[in-house]
Write a protein that holds these residues in place. Structure first.
Motif, PDB file in Angstrom:
ATOM      1  N   LYS A  49       0.833  -1.209   0.000  1.00 35.64           N
ATOM      2  CA  LYS A  49       0.000   0.000   0.000  1.00 35.64           C
ATOM      3  C   LYS A  49       0.870   1.263   0.000  1.00 35.64           C
ATOM      4  O   LYS A  49       0.567   2.248  -0.677  1.00 35.64           O
ATOM      5  CB  LYS A  49      -0.937   0.011   1.200  1.00 35.64           C
ATOM      6  CG  LYS A  49      -1.909   1.185   1.204  1.00 35.64           C
ATOM      7  CD  LYS A  49      -2.870   1.115   2.382  1.00 35.64           C
ATOM      8  CE  LYS A  49      -3.944   2.208   2.290  1.00 35.64           C
ATOM      9  NZ  LYS A  49      -3.370   3.567   2.148  1.00 35.64           N
ATOM     10  N   ILE A  50       1.953   1.237   0.779  1.00 36.39           N
ATOM     11  CA  ILE A  50       2.865   2.375   0.803  1.00 36.39           C
ATOM     12  C   ILE A  50       3.440   2.624  -0.590  1.00 36.39           C
ATOM     13  O   ILE A  50       3.467   3.765  -1.073  1.00 36.39           O
ATOM     14  CB  ILE A  50       4.001   2.127   1.824  1.00 36.39           C
ATOM     15  CG1 ILE A  50       3.455   2.194   3.251  1.00 36.39           C
ATOM     16  CG2 ILE A  50       5.125   3.154   1.649  1.00 36.39           C
ATOM     17  CD1 ILE A  50       4.431   1.690   4.307  1.00 36.39           C
ATOM     18  N   VAL A  51       3.899   1.572  -1.248  1.00 31.07           N
ATOM     19  CA  VAL A  51       4.476   1.694  -2.590  1.00 31.07           C
ATOM     20  C   VAL A  51       3.449   2.264  -3.566  1.00 31.07           C
ATOM     21  O   VAL A  51       3.738   3.213  -4.312  1.00 31.07           O
ATOM     22  CB  VAL A  51       4.986   0.324  -3.079  1.00 31.07           C
ATOM     23  CG1 VAL A  51       5.351   0.385  -4.566  1.00 31.07           C
ATOM     24  CG2 VAL A  51       6.188  -0.134  -2.260  1.00 31.07           C
ATOM     25  N   VAL A  52       2.254   1.715  -3.545  1.00 36.08           N
ATOM     26  CA  VAL A  52       1.204   2.165  -4.467  1.00 36.08           C
ATOM     27  C   VAL A  52       0.836   3.622  -4.193  1.00 36.08           C
ATOM     28  O   VAL A  52       0.701   4.431  -5.130  1.00 36.08           O
ATOM     29  CB  VAL A  52      -0.032   1.256  -4.349  1.00 36.08           C
ATOM     30  CG1 VAL A  52      -1.210   1.843  -5.135  1.00 36.08           C
ATOM     31  CG2 VAL A  52       0.290  -0.154  -4.848  1.00 36.08           C
ATOM     32  N   ASP A  53       0.666   3.975  -2.925  1.00 36.56           N
ATOM     33  CA  ASP A  53       0.284   5.341  -2.567  1.00 36.56           C
ATOM     34  C   ASP A  53       1.355   6.356  -2.983  1.00 36.56           C
ATOM     35  O   ASP A  53       1.025   7.483  -3.389  1.00 36.56           O
ATOM     36  CB  ASP A  53       0.024   5.445  -1.072  1.00 36.56           C
ATOM     37  CG  ASP A  53      -1.268   4.760  -0.650  1.00 36.56           C
ATOM     38  OD1 ASP A  53      -2.064   4.392  -1.535  1.00 36.56           O
ATOM     39  OD2 ASP A  53      -1.468   4.559   0.572  1.00 36.56           O
ATOM     40  N   LEU A  54       2.632   5.976  -2.873  1.00 41.28           N
ATOM     41  CA  LEU A  54       3.702   6.893  -3.252  1.00 41.28           C
ATOM     42  C   LEU A  54       3.864   6.978  -4.768  1.00 41.28           C
ATOM     43  O   LEU A  54       4.208   8.033  -5.307  1.00 41.28           O
ATOM     44  CB  LEU A  54       5.023   6.449  -2.618  1.00 41.28           C
ATOM     45  CG  LEU A  54       5.139   6.611  -1.093  1.00 41.28           C
ATOM     46  CD1 LEU A  54       6.460   6.044  -0.593  1.00 41.28           C
ATOM     47  CD2 LEU A  54       5.011   8.077  -0.686  1.00 41.28           C
ATOM     48  N   LEU A  55       3.608   5.882  -5.462  1.00 37.53           N
ATOM     49  CA  LEU A  55       3.731   5.893  -6.918  1.00 37.53           C
ATOM     50  C   LEU A  55       2.579   6.625  -7.591  1.00 37.53           C
ATOM     51  O   LEU A  55       2.752   7.199  -8.681  1.00 37.53           O
ATOM     52  CB  LEU A  55       3.781   4.457  -7.464  1.00 37.53           C
ATOM     53  CG  LEU A  55       5.110   3.719  -7.377  1.00 37.53           C
ATOM     54  CD1 LEU A  55       4.942   2.287  -7.868  1.00 37.53           C
ATOM     55  CD2 LEU A  55       6.207   4.425  -8.181  1.00 37.53           C
ATOM     56  N   HIS A  56       1.411   6.619  -6.977  1.00 38.19           N
ATOM     57  CA  HIS A  56       0.209   7.166  -7.624  1.00 38.19           C
ATOM     58  C   HIS A  56       0.398   8.607  -8.100  1.00 38.19           C
ATOM     59  O   HIS A  56       0.160   8.894  -9.301  1.00 38.19           O
ATOM     60  CB  HIS A  56      -0.993   7.063  -6.690  1.00 38.19           C
ATOM     61  CG  HIS A  56      -2.246   7.636  -7.265  1.00 38.19           C
ATOM     62  ND1 HIS A  56      -2.935   7.044  -8.304  1.00 38.19           N
ATOM     63  CD2 HIS A  56      -2.911   8.787  -6.972  1.00 38.19           C
ATOM     64  CE1 HIS A  56      -3.978   7.797  -8.612  1.00 38.19           C
ATOM     65  NE2 HIS A  56      -3.986   8.855  -7.820  1.00 38.19           N
ATOM     66  N   PRO A  57       0.794   9.560  -7.247  1.00 41.20           N
ATOM     67  CA  PRO A  57       0.938  10.935  -7.748  1.00 41.20           C
ATOM     68  C   PRO A  57       2.057  11.078  -8.776  1.00 41.20           C
ATOM     69  O   PRO A  57       1.969  11.904  -9.689  1.00 41.20           O
ATOM     70  CB  PRO A  57       1.229  11.754  -6.482  1.00 41.20           C
ATOM     71  CG  PRO A  57       1.741  10.754  -5.486  1.00 41.20           C
ATOM     72  CD  PRO A  57       1.056   9.468  -5.808  1.00 41.20           C
ATOM     73  N   PHE A  58       3.099  10.271  -8.632  1.00 42.48           N
ATOM     74  CA  PHE A  58       4.223  10.303  -9.571  1.00 42.48           C
ATOM     75  C   PHE A  58       3.759   9.890 -10.967  1.00 42.48           C
ATOM     76  O   PHE A  58       4.068  10.547 -11.971  1.00 42.48           O
ATOM     77  CB  PHE A  58       5.334   9.377  -9.065  1.00 42.48           C
ATOM     78  CG  PHE A  58       6.539   9.306  -9.956  1.00 42.48           C
ATOM     79  CD1 PHE A  58       7.512  10.294  -9.918  1.00 42.48           C
ATOM     80  CD2 PHE A  58       6.703   8.247 -10.841  1.00 42.48           C
ATOM     81  CE1 PHE A  58       8.630  10.233 -10.738  1.00 42.48           C
ATOM     82  CE2 PHE A  58       7.818   8.175 -11.668  1.00 42.48           C
ATOM     83  CZ  PHE A  58       8.776   9.171 -11.610  1.00 42.48           C
ATOM     84  N   ILE A  59       2.998   8.820 -11.037  1.00 46.19           N
ATOM     85  CA  ILE A  59       2.516   8.322 -12.329  1.00 46.19           C
ATOM     86  C   ILE A  59       1.413   9.219 -12.883  1.00 46.19           C
ATOM     87  O   ILE A  59       1.341   9.470 -14.093  1.00 46.19           O
ATOM     88  CB  ILE A  59       2.031   6.868 -12.185  1.00 46.19           C
ATOM     89  CG1 ILE A  59       3.216   5.959 -11.849  1.00 46.19           C
ATOM     90  CG2 ILE A  59       1.329   6.393 -13.457  1.00 46.19           C
ATOM     91  CD1 ILE A  59       2.830   4.537 -11.504  1.00 46.19           C
ATOM     92  N   LYS A  60       0.568   9.724 -11.995  1.00 46.41           N
ATOM     93  CA  LYS A  60      -0.562  10.569 -12.430  1.00 46.41           C
ATOM     94  C   LYS A  60      -0.078  11.798 -13.185  1.00 46.41           C
ATOM     95  O   LYS A  60      -0.718  12.232 -14.155  1.00 46.41           O
ATOM     96  CB  LYS A  60      -1.399  10.979 -11.226  1.00 46.41           C
ATOM     97  CG  LYS A  60      -2.664  11.731 -11.584  1.00 46.41           C
ATOM     98  CD  LYS A  60      -3.500  12.031 -10.349  1.00 46.41           C
ATOM     99  CE  LYS A  60      -4.782  12.765 -10.727  1.00 46.41           C
ATOM    100  NZ  LYS A  60      -5.616  13.058  -9.528  1.00 46.41           N
ATOM    101  N   LYS A  61       1.070  12.354 -12.782  1.00 51.47           N
ATOM    102  CA  LYS A  61       1.584  13.533 -13.470  1.00 51.47           C
ATOM    103  C   LYS A  61       2.641  13.180 -14.519  1.00 51.47           C
ATOM    104  O   LYS A  61       3.423  14.037 -14.946  1.00 51.47           O
ATOM    105  CB  LYS A  61       2.130  14.551 -12.465  1.00 51.47           C
ATOM    106  CG  LYS A  61       3.369  14.144 -11.709  1.00 51.47           C
ATOM    107  CD  LYS A  61       3.731  15.223 -10.686  1.00 51.47           C
ATOM    108  CE  LYS A  61       5.037  14.920  -9.970  1.00 51.47           C
ATOM    109  NZ  LYS A  61       6.211  15.022 -10.863  1.00 51.47           N
ATOM    110  N   ASN A  62       2.642  11.887 -14.898  1.00 54.96           N
ATOM    111  CA  ASN A  62       3.525  11.390 -15.963  1.00 54.96           C
ATOM    112  C   ASN A  62       5.008  11.511 -15.640  1.00 54.96           C
ATOM    113  O   ASN A  62       5.841  11.739 -16.512  1.00 54.96           O
ATOM    114  CB  ASN A  62       3.232  12.092 -17.296  1.00 54.96           C
ATOM    115  CG  ASN A  62       1.832  11.803 -17.776  1.00 54.96           C
ATOM    116  OD1 ASN A  62       1.009  12.721 -17.907  1.00 54.96           O
ATOM    117  ND2 ASN A  62       1.514  10.539 -18.019  1.00 54.96           N
ATOM    118  N   GLY A  63       5.335  11.335 -14.350  1.00 58.14           N
ATOM    119  CA  GLY A  63       6.729  11.229 -13.975  1.00 58.14           C
ATOM    120  C   GLY A  63       7.266  12.403 -13.199  1.00 58.14           C
ATOM    121  O   GLY A  63       6.535  13.225 -12.649  1.00 58.14           O
ATOM    122  N   GLY A  64       8.579  12.471 -13.142  1.00 54.36           N
ATOM    123  CA  GLY A  64       9.310  13.430 -12.331  1.00 54.36           C
ATOM    124  C   GLY A  64      10.620  12.778 -11.926  1.00 54.36           C
ATOM    125  O   GLY A  64      11.116  11.884 -12.610  1.00 54.36           O
TER     126      GLY A  64
END
Length: 397
Positions: free
Chosen positions: A117-132
């Motif tokens: 859940k921690i991994v998914v929650d942290l990846l979500h905003p990163f992927i939503k804005k197409n990276g960083g």
């Protein structure tokens, strides 16, 4: 043999060459061929072992090659002893035996859903804005959040540890001794506060690491409080550093190999094997050290008692005598489990099961939630003692 001029001043060995992702590994390869037992005058002088066999032989002989004098190059520990790494067997045993049960398979299975859940929650905003920047926006945060779960701490306290650790490591990279000591003391203060908190509100020693150390008896007596403090200070730091570097390096490689991305996406069951090969290929550690308690001969070099020896895991894991085509990523290597990314012997990293879980979940969830991972700017590499990418801008979709 006279001192090797290629390595007599280790500026190349520790250089921060951001433009070349494989710079250090190219030099390690040359050293393995020309001078596998090398000496440097940097950091008050040290030896470095580049070959797998030499590294493993040292790790398998803890009675001769000890950690209680110097366990990392450069020597930066000036604020107290931190078990179990700073102690030799059998003195280190009660500290290690207290810690090991927390990384057993059943414990890992219990916390895996929370880590996922921690991994998914942290990846979500990163992927939503197409990276960083995958390092600053994901892998920098990941160990702090996971440690909150593992140590039964608030997320706020765990991330404060992460922030101080980051400052400590940055000071270490440039050998800023004043700030190294300053931030080390801050980490001791945090460890002391955690211990005081557990004394006031004890938790079940079977489910809380700090409570387990406070309850531990050895020869009928509690463990010394200063040693418990050193242990907790060590534990809150060691797992905070490597994930940032490793995830960064893995992300660079993925971005350079779209076919591998596709293969792993099509069969996520291959991810555990991929992580093992990535651990071998991008082992971040090149400065863990041992100190011989007698004069020794390694290769054709005479190393005197008390001269520090850096075990360059990052080089040993690409030694082509053990891992053919060692600079290449090869899925399902027959001897992949022989890598020493987590060390070997009595000081082998106890947290390896948790690290593997974090990394496997990261790779699975990143691939499952994207169709493409591309490099999107310049990467930044670390300096000594770790080697890897600490800033990796990505474009994902």
């Amino acid at each position: 043999m006279a001192e090797n001029s290629f390595f007599s001043n280790s500026s190349d060995f520790v250089a921060d060459k951001k433009e070349e992702f494989e710079t250090a590994h190219e030099m390690f390869s040359e050293l393995r061929g020309k001078c596998p037992v090398a000496h440097s005058n940097s950091y008050d002088g040290f030896w470095a072992l580049l070959k797998y066999g030499d590294v493993v032989n040292v790790l398998k002989n803890p009675s001769t090659y000890i950690t209680s004098v110097q366990n990392v190059v450069p020597k930066v520990s000036t604020t107290g002893r931190r078990p179990p790494l700073h102690l030799d067997p059998p003195e280190h045993s009660p500290y290690r035996r207290t810690l090991d049960p927390f990384f057993k398979k059943e414990k890992m299975e219990q916390i895996e859903p929370d880590v996922r859940k921690i991994v998914v929650d942290l990846l979500h905003p990163f992927i939503k804005k197409n990276g960083g920047d995958i390092c600053s926006e994901f892998s920098h945060l990941l160990p702090g959040h996971v440690f909150a779960e593992f140590f039964n701490l608030t997320k706020e306290l765990s991330m404060s540890i992460r922030e101080v650790t980051q400052k400590y490591v940055k000071a270490l990279h440039v050998m800023d001794k004043e700030n190294i000591q300053k931030y080390s003391i801050e980490l001791y203060d945090i460890a002391r506060a955690i211990i005081d908190m557990r004394k006031k509100e004890p938790l079940d020693p079977e489910h809380d690491v700090v409570s387990a150390y406070l309850a531990r008896k050895y020869d009928g007596k509690p463990l010394p409080e200063n040693m418990i403090l050193g242990t907790i200070r060590q534990l809150i730091v060691v797992g905070m550093i490597a994930p940032v570097v490793f995830v960064g390096s893995m992300s660079v490689h993925l971005s350079q190999n779209p076919q591998l991305q596709g293969k792993l996406r099509q069969n996520l069951d291959l991810v555990p094997d991929a992580i093992e090969e990535y651990l071998r290929l991008f082992t971040p550690y090149r400065g863990f050290a041992r100190t011989p308690n007698e004069d020794v001969e390694i290769g054709d070099r005479h190393i005197k008692k008390d001269e520090p020896i850096a075990l360059v895991f990052a080089s040993a894991n690409r030694d082509e005598d053990v891992f053919p085509n060692g600079d290449e990523f090869i899925l399902n290597r027959e001897n992949i489990k022989d890598h020493v990314a987590f060390g070997l012997g009595p000081h082998r990293c106890p947290g390896a099961p948790l690290a593997r879980m974090m990394l496997q979940l990261t790779l699975k969830e990143l691939l499952a939630r994207t169709e493409s991972i591309q490099l999107n700017g310049d990467i930044e590499m670390t300096r000594w003692p770790e080697y890897g990418a600490v800033s990796v801008p990505l474009k994902v979709y």
